[in-house]
Scaffold this active site. Sequence first.
Site, PDB file in Angstrom:
ATOM      1  N   ASP A   1       0.856  -1.186   0.000  1.00  0.00           N
ATOM      2  CA  ASP A   1       0.000   0.000   0.000  1.00  0.00           C
ATOM      3  C   ASP A   1       0.887   1.229   0.000  1.00  0.00           C
ATOM      4  OD1 ASP A   1      -2.769   1.268   0.443  1.00  0.00           O
ATOM      5  OD2 ASP A   1      -1.572   2.147   2.057  1.00  0.00           O
TER       6      ASP A   1
ATOM      7  N   GLU B   1      -1.805  -1.269  -6.088  1.00  0.00           N
ATOM      8  CA  GLU B   1      -2.986  -0.630  -6.657  1.00  0.00           C
ATOM      9  C   GLU B   1      -2.618   0.166  -7.901  1.00  0.00           C
ATOM     10  OE1 GLU B   1      -6.370   0.586  -3.573  1.00  0.00           O
ATOM     11  OE2 GLU B   1      -4.418   1.348  -2.964  1.00  0.00           O
TER      12      GLU B   1
ATOM     13  N   CYS C   1     -12.488  -4.469   6.069  1.00  0.00           N
ATOM     14  CA  CYS C   1     -11.797  -5.104   7.192  1.00  0.00           C
ATOM     15  C   CYS C   1     -11.034  -6.309   6.666  1.00  0.00           C
ATOM     16  CB  CYS C   1     -12.787  -5.518   8.278  1.00  0.00           C
ATOM     17  SG  CYS C   1     -12.025  -6.424   9.646  1.00  0.00           S
TER      18      CYS C   1
ATOM     19  N   CYS D   1     -12.758  -9.710   8.562  1.00  0.00           N
ATOM     20  CA  CYS D   1     -14.119 -10.217   8.323  1.00  0.00           C
ATOM     21  C   CYS D   1     -14.755  -9.647   7.063  1.00  0.00           C
ATOM     22  CB  CYS D   1     -15.007  -9.920   9.531  1.00  0.00           C
ATOM     23  SG  CYS D   1     -15.357  -8.148   9.752  1.00  0.00           S
TER      24      CYS D   1
ATOM     25  N   CYS E   1     -12.862  -2.167  13.273  1.00  0.00           N
ATOM     26  CA  CYS E   1     -14.019  -2.885  12.736  1.00  0.00           C
ATOM     27  C   CYS E   1     -15.087  -3.026  13.821  1.00  0.00           C
ATOM     28  CB  CYS E   1     -13.605  -4.256  12.222  1.00  0.00           C
ATOM     29  SG  CYS E   1     -14.974  -5.210  11.532  1.00  0.00           S
TER      30      CYS E   1
ATOM     31  N   CYS F   1     -15.944  -7.330  14.105  1.00  0.00           N
ATOM     32  CA  CYS F   1     -15.012  -8.273  14.752  1.00  0.00           C
ATOM     33  C   CYS F   1     -14.072  -7.589  15.732  1.00  0.00           C
ATOM     34  CB  CYS F   1     -14.214  -9.034  13.703  1.00  0.00           C
ATOM     35  SG  CYS F   1     -13.165  -7.979  12.684  1.00  0.00           S
TER      36      CYS F   1
ATOM     37  N   ASP G   1      -3.012   1.754   6.754  1.00  0.00           N
ATOM     38  CA  ASP G   1      -2.196   1.309   5.622  1.00  0.00           C
ATOM     39  C   ASP G   1      -1.917  -0.181   5.680  1.00  0.00           C
ATOM     40  OD1 ASP G   1      -2.155   3.948   4.803  1.00  0.00           O
ATOM     41  OD2 ASP G   1      -0.236   4.384   5.772  1.00  0.00           O
TER      42      ASP G   1
END
Length: 388
Positions: free
Chosen positions: A196, A280, A333, A336, A351, A354, A361
């Site tokens: 990332d 990305e 997340c 999950c 999250c 969870c 990052d």
Amino acid sequence: MSQFDVQFDCTQGVALMAYKAFRIKLKLNNQQRTVMAQHAGYSRWVYNWGLRLWEEAYKDGLKPSVGMLKKFFTNHVKPQYQWMSELSSKVYQYAFINLGEAFKRFFTKKGKYPRFKKKGKSDSFAIDNSGAPIKIGGLRHKLPFVGWIRTYEALPEYITKKVTISQQAGDWYLSFHVEIPDVDLTPKSVERVGVDLGVNALATLSTGIVYPNLKAYRKARHKLAKLQRRVSRKQKGSNNRHKANIKVARQHRRVASIRNDYLHKITTYLAKNHGEVVIEDLNVSGMLANHKLASAIADCGFYEFRRQLEYKCQRYGSKLVVVDRFYPSSQICSSCCYRQKMPLKERVYVCPVCNVSRDRDLNAAINLSNWGRLDRGCACGASAADGL
């Protein structure tokens, strides 16, 4: 400094040729500097002449071509200037080749319209040995027409067909490339890694490794401003102003070298030690349109990061996976697959399903590493609690 590049057949995805490129600083005396400057001026003069004549012919309704311009220059223009016969004829030939490539990129919408070259900003020229190979090696190298030159660093024994000599910040550099037979496969310690990219941390890996942003330009901008103020106080056209401009150019070169060296170390580590590298597809040009973040984003070198990673993965036998730019890696997340909005000011992903708490990052890097391996709903960032 060297780099590795690979050219591909885009239709079939197979490598056509692999080569290694070198760019090294030359150690020249005053006479050699004069010779280099004369050849660079010759190349610039021919390039600007061809561009000007092209524009005039186009305005008159004609369809010019580089072949026509070169033929007219050789038969009618070059004989009028005695000083051109004292320099290498290869220089003007490559100047026309470069002009043709510039118009080709423009017509295929891969580049902007060719611009006139300016002394001190476009000082470069290319020469070859009329089909014979050029031997490069050691500290001393014999170039066609130019003669013997020295480099600050010793080079291995290589044979090349063409060399390019350019000037940057008052120093001259030798550039060339050589073909290499195959890739250099290295053992991989990690099967797959997600990367990332960001402004605060330049690169965060899914393995937990974080590469901070050096912010080379930001650290040097005060010194650059000081040097540029000194330039503005010098009389235009004076030697003192020229010397002050060289100091500014050298500081810019130092900033670029720091950034480039850092990127090379990161990308080499990624390509050598990981079987697959997932990144990305960032819209860098769109990100630079944000005037508040443009300077910080440009200081990161995202485009150069991807460019280096592409050819190094090919070199070391790794696979580069580029994820669609709309994939919401920061909103999902990594445990999950719950998705929620994440403004830029929120640096920790918490999250509510969870109760996992991770750095923003790192969470995005893990999602990139898992991209394509999850079930269909999770892979696209959707979930039962999505609602976005």
